[in-house]
Write an enzyme that holds these catalytic residues in place. Structure first.
Site, PDB file in Angstrom:
ATOM      1  N   SER A 181       9.865 107.776  26.500  1.00 14.56           N
ATOM      2  CA  SER A 181       9.110 107.295  25.349  1.00 14.56           C
ATOM      3  C   SER A 181       8.202 108.426  24.879  1.00 14.56           C
ATOM      4  O   SER A 181       7.393 108.930  25.656  1.00 14.56           O
ATOM      5  CB  SER A 181       8.302 106.066  25.771  1.00 14.56           C
ATOM      6  OG  SER A 181       7.431 105.671  24.749  1.00 14.56           O
ATOM      7  N   LYS A 222      12.888 107.161  22.882  1.00  9.34           N
ATOM      8  CA  LYS A 222      12.131 106.198  22.070  1.00  9.34           C
ATOM      9  C   LYS A 222      10.973 106.943  21.437  1.00  9.34           C
ATOM     10  O   LYS A 222      10.264 107.678  22.119  1.00  9.34           O
ATOM     11  CB  LYS A 222      11.640 105.081  22.986  1.00  9.34           C
ATOM     12  CG  LYS A 222      10.632 104.137  22.385  1.00  9.34           C
ATOM     13  CD  LYS A 222      10.470 102.913  23.282  1.00  9.34           C
ATOM     14  CE  LYS A 222       9.028 102.704  23.689  1.00  9.34           C
ATOM     15  NZ  LYS A 222       8.864 101.510  24.542  1.00  9.34           N
ATOM     16  N   LYS A 273       7.466 106.762  19.188  1.00  9.29           N
ATOM     17  CA  LYS A 273       6.386 105.917  18.688  1.00  9.29           C
ATOM     18  C   LYS A 273       6.196 106.212  17.208  1.00  9.29           C
ATOM     19  O   LYS A 273       6.200 107.387  16.802  1.00  9.29           O
ATOM     20  CB  LYS A 273       5.094 106.224  19.450  1.00  9.29           C
ATOM     21  CG  LYS A 273       5.147 105.813  20.908  1.00  9.29           C
ATOM     22  CD  LYS A 273       5.031 104.307  21.053  1.00  9.29           C
ATOM     23  CE  LYS A 273       5.019 103.914  22.513  1.00  9.29           C
ATOM     24  NZ  LYS A 273       4.859 102.466  22.695  1.00  9.29           N
ATOM     25  N   ASP A 310       9.383 102.623  18.350  1.00 10.56           N
ATOM     26  CA  ASP A 310       8.458 101.577  18.811  1.00 10.56           C
ATOM     27  C   ASP A 310       7.193 101.635  17.961  1.00 10.56           C
ATOM     28  O   ASP A 310       6.507 102.656  17.919  1.00 10.56           O
ATOM     29  CB  ASP A 310       8.121 101.791  20.300  1.00 10.56           C
ATOM     30  CG  ASP A 310       7.273 100.662  20.881  1.00 10.56           C
ATOM     31  OD1 ASP A 310       6.956  99.699  20.149  1.00 10.56           O
ATOM     32  OD2 ASP A 310       6.925 100.743  22.084  1.00 10.56           O
ATOM     33  N   GLU A 338      11.411  98.495  18.130  1.00  9.83           N
ATOM     34  CA  GLU A 338      10.611  97.663  19.029  1.00  9.83           C
ATOM     35  C   GLU A 338       9.311  97.191  18.367  1.00  9.83           C
ATOM     36  O   GLU A 338       8.581  98.005  17.786  1.00  9.83           O
ATOM     37  CB  GLU A 338      10.318  98.514  20.274  1.00  9.83           C
ATOM     38  CG  GLU A 338       9.645  97.784  21.420  1.00  9.83           C
ATOM     39  CD  GLU A 338       9.608  98.662  22.685  1.00  9.83           C
ATOM     40  OE1 GLU A 338      10.591  99.400  22.939  1.00  9.83           O
ATOM     41  OE2 GLU A 338       8.599  98.624  23.400  1.00  9.83           O
ATOM     42  N   ASP A 345       8.475  93.369  22.652  1.00  6.57           N
ATOM     43  CA  ASP A 345       7.785  93.845  23.847  1.00  6.57           C
ATOM     44  C   ASP A 345       6.554  92.953  24.059  1.00  6.57           C
ATOM     45  O   ASP A 345       6.606  91.969  24.813  1.00  6.57           O
ATOM     46  CB  ASP A 345       7.421  95.328  23.637  1.00  6.57           C
ATOM     47  CG  ASP A 345       6.485  95.932  24.670  1.00  6.57           C
ATOM     48  OD1 ASP A 345       6.003  95.203  25.550  1.00  6.57           O
ATOM     49  OD2 ASP A 345       6.207  97.147  24.600  1.00  6.57           O
ATOM     50  N   LYS A 359       8.730  94.216  30.984  1.00 13.52           N
ATOM     51  CA  LYS A 359       7.839  94.956  31.885  1.00 13.52           C
ATOM     52  C   LYS A 359       7.320  93.961  32.907  1.00 13.52           C
ATOM     53  O   LYS A 359       6.726  92.939  32.522  1.00 13.52           O
ATOM     54  CB  LYS A 359       6.662  95.555  31.113  1.00 13.52           C
ATOM     55  CG  LYS A 359       7.068  96.522  30.008  1.00 13.52           C
ATOM     56  CD  LYS A 359       5.848  97.074  29.290  1.00 13.52           C
ATOM     57  CE  LYS A 359       6.285  97.930  28.110  1.00 13.52           C
ATOM     58  NZ  LYS A 359       5.150  98.447  27.339  1.00 13.52           N
ATOM     59  N   GLY A 371       8.030 100.414  30.497  1.00  9.24           N
ATOM     60  CA  GLY A 371       7.061 101.013  31.418  1.00  9.24           C
ATOM     61  C   GLY A 371       5.648 100.907  30.896  1.00  9.24           C
ATOM     62  O   GLY A 371       5.410 100.561  29.729  1.00  9.24           O
TER      63      GLY A 371
HETATM   64  O1  OSB Z   1       4.835  99.865  23.934  1.00  5.77           O
HETATM   65  O2  OSB Z   1       6.295 100.283  25.429  1.00  5.77           O
HETATM   66  C1  OSB Z   1       5.146 100.396  24.998  1.00  5.77           C
HETATM   67  C2  OSB Z   1       3.222 102.810  27.216  1.00  5.77           C
HETATM   68  C3  OSB Z   1       2.029 102.139  27.306  1.00  5.77           C
HETATM   69  C4  OSB Z   1       1.847 100.957  26.635  1.00  5.77           C
HETATM   70  C5  OSB Z   1       2.864 100.435  25.858  1.00  5.77           C
HETATM   71  C6  OSB Z   1       4.084 101.095  25.771  1.00  5.77           C
HETATM   72  C7  OSB Z   1       4.250 102.319  26.441  1.00  5.77           C
HETATM   73  C8  OSB Z   1       5.452 103.138  26.339  1.00  5.77           C
HETATM   74  C9  OSB Z   1       5.736 104.140  27.426  1.00  5.77           C
HETATM   75  O3  OSB Z   1       6.189 103.120  25.394  1.00  5.77           O
HETATM   76  C10 OSB Z   1       6.389 103.530  28.603  1.00  5.77           C
HETATM   77  C11 OSB Z   1       6.501 104.454  29.778  1.00  5.77           C
HETATM   78  O4  OSB Z   1       7.189 105.469  29.680  1.00  5.77           O
HETATM   79  O5  OSB Z   1       5.898 104.144  30.840  1.00  5.77           O
HETATM   80 MG    MG Z   2       6.579  98.828  23.271  1.00  6.97          MG
END
Ligand code: OSB
Ligand code: MG
Length: 367
Positions: free
Chosen positions: A135, A161, A163, A188, A212, A237, A261, A289
């Site tokens: 991510s 992924k 952001k 995301d 997402e 999510d 998660k 994660g």
């Molecule tokens: O939205 O999935 C999410 C990390 C922290 C809080 C929310 C998210 C995320 C990630 C990274 O996208 C996930 C990871 O690599 O641990």
């Molecule tokens: Mg997310």
């Protein structure tokens, strides 16, 4: 088992790079290890992954600590036959999913160690290594993003992924797509497009595997409306906390996939219910994660070794996040895969020296 002792170890691990999302910026990961001991001296460890700010979901490290010591521990005074029973015991406490998960996963870990078996032996069919994804946070420029993605692709990550937030979406994603036409790519939004869903429609020609949580938490009808207008599957999510939520979004057709998660849903037992619900309703499910340390990562890798998790999750190597980790064998990427830990319980071994180096405080909660 009976829990006779509990300690909270508050830790901080600095991040290699700040992680920027539509709602904020993270420069270090603060988390707690919850160390539980039973009457025979067997120890189980769970990770409390809540963030310090209530910006991803409503829980915080502080609110979860309070929920654990004030409301969850008092429910654990009796004998626990099986970790599944913890789910039932905790039903009288509403919400507080990450707090519940920290305690429940510690009890699963303890149970596995007591029985001398890996938690994977409690899951249906399992794999020994997993294709994994990464991510990528919002970058300062599109050039920087493309370079970052190229670096991760070179390291072997099999899905990327990205952001996004309004204004930092179509242009950077299109640049990545142009550079990597075949890459399994997704975006995301962490709920940032509530007021401008049309900007999500503009991403529909990029061949994304999914988008997402584009709209804000609880706008399940809005997600349904958006999904109807898109070829690209939506993934939820933040909105999914229970198997009943899966039934709702499947019935509404608000999405086609779920980012699961374990901490966001209150632990392993609810996570298993959610996997079953996704299979029942024909929704894709993959493992997300929360910037876990080696403790939560080992648990995640074991859980994601189950057959339904065919889509590469947000399960990256420890060095994607941190300079250093608090377990003896931090996850390493090899040929685009991470190995599923084989040890007893959740499969990690704490590195006491590293814990001493990154621990901020130790608090006896029980015993
Ligand atoms: O939205 O999935 C999410 C990390 C922290 C809080 C929310 C998210 C995320 C990630 C990274 O996208 C996930 C990871 O690599 O641990
Ligand atoms: Mg997310």
């Amino acid at each position: 088992m009976k829990i006779v002792k509990a300690e909270r170890i508050a830790c901080r691990l600095p991040l290699r790079q700040p992680f920027e999302t539509s709602y904020g910026r993270l420069t270090e990961k603060a988390f707690d290890l919850l160390v539980l001991t039973d009457q025979d001296g067997t120890v189980g460890v769970g990770e409390l992954v809540a963030f310090q700010q209530p910006d991803y979901i409503e829980e915080t490290l502080a609110s979860a600590r309070e929920a654990i010591s004030k409301f969850l521990f008092p429910l654990l005074t009796g004998n626990i036959d099986h970790p599944r029973d913890v789910w039932t015991l905790f039903q009288t406490v509403q919400g507080n999913f990450m707090a519940k998960s920290a305690v429940e996963t510690a009890i699963w870990d303890l149970y596995g160690r007591q029985k001398h078996c890996s938690l994977t032996s409690f899951y249906p069919t399992t794999r020994d290594k997993l294709a994994v994804g990464v991510s990528v946070g919002i970058q300062a420029s599109t050039e920087q993003l493309v370079a970052q993605v190229a670096d991760y692709v070179a390291q072997g990550y099999q899905r990327v992924k990205i952001k996004i937030k309004p204004g930092v979406d179509l242009e950077p994603l299109a640049a990545v797509r142009e550079t990597f036409p075949e890459l399994l790519l997704m975006a995301d939004a962490n709920g940032a497009y509530e007021d401008q869903p049309e900007k999500i429609l503009a991403l529909d020609e990029l061949g994304l595997a999914m988008i997402e949580q584009p709209l804000k938490i609880r706008d399940l009808v809005g997600h349904r409306r958006l999904q109807k207008q898109l070829k690209t599957p939506l993934c939820l999510d933040e909105d999914i906390r229970t198997a009943e939520d899966v039934a709702v979004v499947a019935s509404l057709d608000s999405c086609r996939a779920i980012n699961l998660k374990i901490p966001r849903v209150g632990g392993i037992t609810e996570a298993m219910r959610i996997v079953s619900a996704c299979q029942h309703y024909g929704l894709d499910v993959w493992l997300g994660g929360m910037f876990e340390s080696g403790v939560g990562r080992a648990l995640n890798l074991q859980f994601a070794s189950q057959a339904p998790f065919h889509f590469p999750g947000d399960l990256s190597a420890s060095d994607r996040y941190f300079y250093d980790d608090i377990v003896t064998e931090p996850a390493k990427i090899k040929n685009g895969c991470l190995q599923v830990p084989v040890g007893v319980g959740a499969g990690f071994t704490l590195d006491e020296e590293k814990i001493a180096a990154y621990c901020v405080s130790r608090t006896r909660l029980l015993g």
